[in-house]
Scaffold this active site. Structure first.
Site, PDB file in Angstrom:
ATOM      1  CG  HIS A  75      -0.405   0.022   2.534  1.00 44.60           C
ATOM      2  ND1 HIS A  75      -0.036   1.176   3.183  1.00 44.60           N
ATOM      3  CD2 HIS A  75      -0.132  -0.982   3.404  1.00 44.60           C
ATOM      4  CE1 HIS A  75       0.423   0.897   4.382  1.00 44.60           C
ATOM      5  NE2 HIS A  75       0.390  -0.406   4.545  1.00 44.60           N
ATOM      6  CG  ASP A  77      -2.480   4.277   2.946  1.00 41.98           C
ATOM      7  OD1 ASP A  77      -2.114   3.184   2.467  1.00 41.98           O
ATOM      8  OD2 ASP A  77      -3.306   4.370   3.880  1.00 41.98           O
ATOM      9  CG  ASP A 105       2.890   0.022   7.749  1.00 41.08           C
ATOM     10  OD1 ASP A 105       2.467  -0.518   6.715  1.00 41.08           O
ATOM     11  OD2 ASP A 105       2.216   0.102   8.793  1.00 41.08           O
ATOM     12  CD  GLU A 138      -3.154  -1.442   5.097  1.00 46.63           C
ATOM     13  OE1 GLU A 138      -3.224  -2.540   5.691  1.00 46.63           O
ATOM     14  OE2 GLU A 138      -2.618  -0.432   5.610  1.00 46.63           O
ATOM     15  CD  GLU A 139      -1.188   2.069   7.626  1.00 44.07           C
ATOM     16  OE1 GLU A 139      -1.922   1.584   8.518  1.00 44.07           O
ATOM     17  OE2 GLU A 139       0.006   1.754   7.487  1.00 44.07           O
ATOM     18  CG  ASP A 162       1.089  -4.048   5.082  1.00 41.20           C
ATOM     19  OD1 ASP A 162       1.913  -3.328   5.669  1.00 41.20           O
ATOM     20  OD2 ASP A 162      -0.136  -3.828   5.089  1.00 41.20           O
ATOM     21  CG  HIS A 347       0.993   2.462  12.639  1.00 40.67           C
ATOM     22  ND1 HIS A 347      -0.307   2.011  12.701  1.00 40.67           N
ATOM     23  CD2 HIS A 347       1.402   2.176  11.373  1.00 40.67           C
ATOM     24  CE1 HIS A 347      -0.661   1.496  11.537  1.00 40.67           C
ATOM     25  NE2 HIS A 347       0.372   1.576  10.714  1.00 40.67           N
TER      26      HIS A 347
END
Length: 375
Positions: A75, A77, A105, A138-139, A162, A347
């Site tokens: 992904h 984003d 990520d 995706e997030e 991922d 994150h």
């Protein structure tokens, strides 16, 4: 595209801002690179559903071998704070200046896929057809994958890059319910006449106290993550919003734990009734995605494990606790598992990735492609 080492290419990508719904700039850069490598590339209109500024990116390399394509997914984003990333390289590690996330990520997965294909092209090896899906948003709920065009794919199997440890593969992941309760009490002045109010925060607190949260069993979890309510300390609050989730590999267990959480809210509301007011609660339970499970002896799993050994890695398969694009893709007839890229502390502003893991992930992708071509 001009040949670059994976570290340089990864850094190029993370310098491009691409928080969820703002992936256009990085998507155009990646699309140009894939076109220069000989791929057929296009975008869909998934952003019309997500509120973003670009759709999912699709690419297909025709290959030199007559067989079904193999799919790779990642992904585009990132989470916040993901703008203005300043990469720092030291002691074999890539991290940031501590003010933003890194974006490994999932730009580590994108870099490993793109660089692996390019490096194989440069060897002149005969390659199988390859399909790529780089998703948006995706997030924030796997939104790109949910609105992808699955009629386009010819692949029967593939890999979403991922996850964390390179060489390890998530072959099963749970379903998830998003849960939202709105509890309604009665407002009053907290100093002059609190007896005339019904405190929505107190009802919510009693409801949450009745819930069994955390790990329920080896395949089921639940959590309350957000509680919002109240306007001022001198007002008995009349409305509270409770947000949580439940996950399980077993559909019946997911249904049961979601019902138990809801019953706790209903019971707390019932117990808060007074002679002058009856509190209420709105209940919203929505399934975000369904579980997936791929067998240990499935072709996609065996290929991943063999490629890991060939790349000098220690393969391991496991049942995960998080969702990914693989949950969505797998429901459309494509056997998908999730591979690690080396991302760590994702994150957070402490996110980092080892250069050796970034390179090993690229090696693994190349080995998967080679093995698939040979088989």
């Amino acid at each position: 595209m001009e040949s670059k080492g994976i570290v340089e290419y990864f850094i190029d990508l993370i310098r491009i801002d691409s928080e969820s719904k703002n992936e256009k700039e990085v998507a155009i850069r990646i699309a140009d690179d894939l076109i220069n490598m000989g791929a057929e590339v296009h975008f869909d209109s998934a952003h019309d559903h997500t509120g973003g500024n670009v759709g999912n990116l699709y690419a297909r390399f025709k290959g030199d071998i007559d067989k079904d394509p193999i799919l790779f997914c990642a992904h585009m984003d990132t989470v916040k704070p993901g703008n203005g990333i300043t990469p720092v390289l030291e002691r074999g590690m890539i991290h940031t200046d501590g003010t933003t996330i890194l974006g490994s990520d999932d730009k580590s997965g994108i870099a490993q896929i793109v660089c692996a294909i390019q490096e194989l092209q440069e060897t002149g090896e005969k390659l199988p057809p390859i399909e790529i899906l780089f998703t948006i948003s995706e997030e924030i709920g796997l939104l790109g994958a949910k609105h992808a065009d699955y009629n386009w794919f010819r692949s029967k199997m593939g890999y979403a890059l991922d996850s964390h440890t390179v060489g390890e593969f998530m072959i099963a992941a749970p379903s998830q319910n998003s849960i939202r309760y709105v509890v309604y009490g009665k407002e009053s002045h907290a100093g002059a006449e609190p007896q005339n109010g019904v405190n929505a925060i107190q009802i919510a607190a009693k409801a949450i106290a009745k819930m069994k949260l955390g790990r329920i069993d080896e395949e089921t979890t639940c959590n309350i993550g957000i509680i919002e309510g109240g306007l001022a300390t001198n007002i008995v609050p009349n409305r509270v919003v409770i947000k949580g989730e439940a996950r399980s590999h077993d559909p019946k267990k997911l249904e049961d734990i979601s019902k138990r959480m809801t019953e706790a809210v209903k019971q707390a509301v019932e117990e808060a009734k007074t002679d002058f007011f009856t509190p209420t609660a709105d209940v919203h339970v929505h399934q975000e995605y369904q579980s997936f499970s791929v067998a240990e002896d499935a072709e996609v799993t065996l290929l991943a494990v063999e490629a890991s050994r060939n790349a000098g890695l220690q393969p391991r398969t496991y049942r995960g606790g998080g969702g990914s694009d693989a949950n969505i893709i797998g429901k459309h007839g494509i056997s998908m598992i999730v591979g690690g890229t080396g991302m760590d502390n994702v994150h957070t502003i402490d996110e980092k990735i080892k250069i050796s893991d970034l390179e090993d992930g690229c090696k693994w992708v190349k080995e998967v492609i080679r093995l698939y071509a040979a088989k």
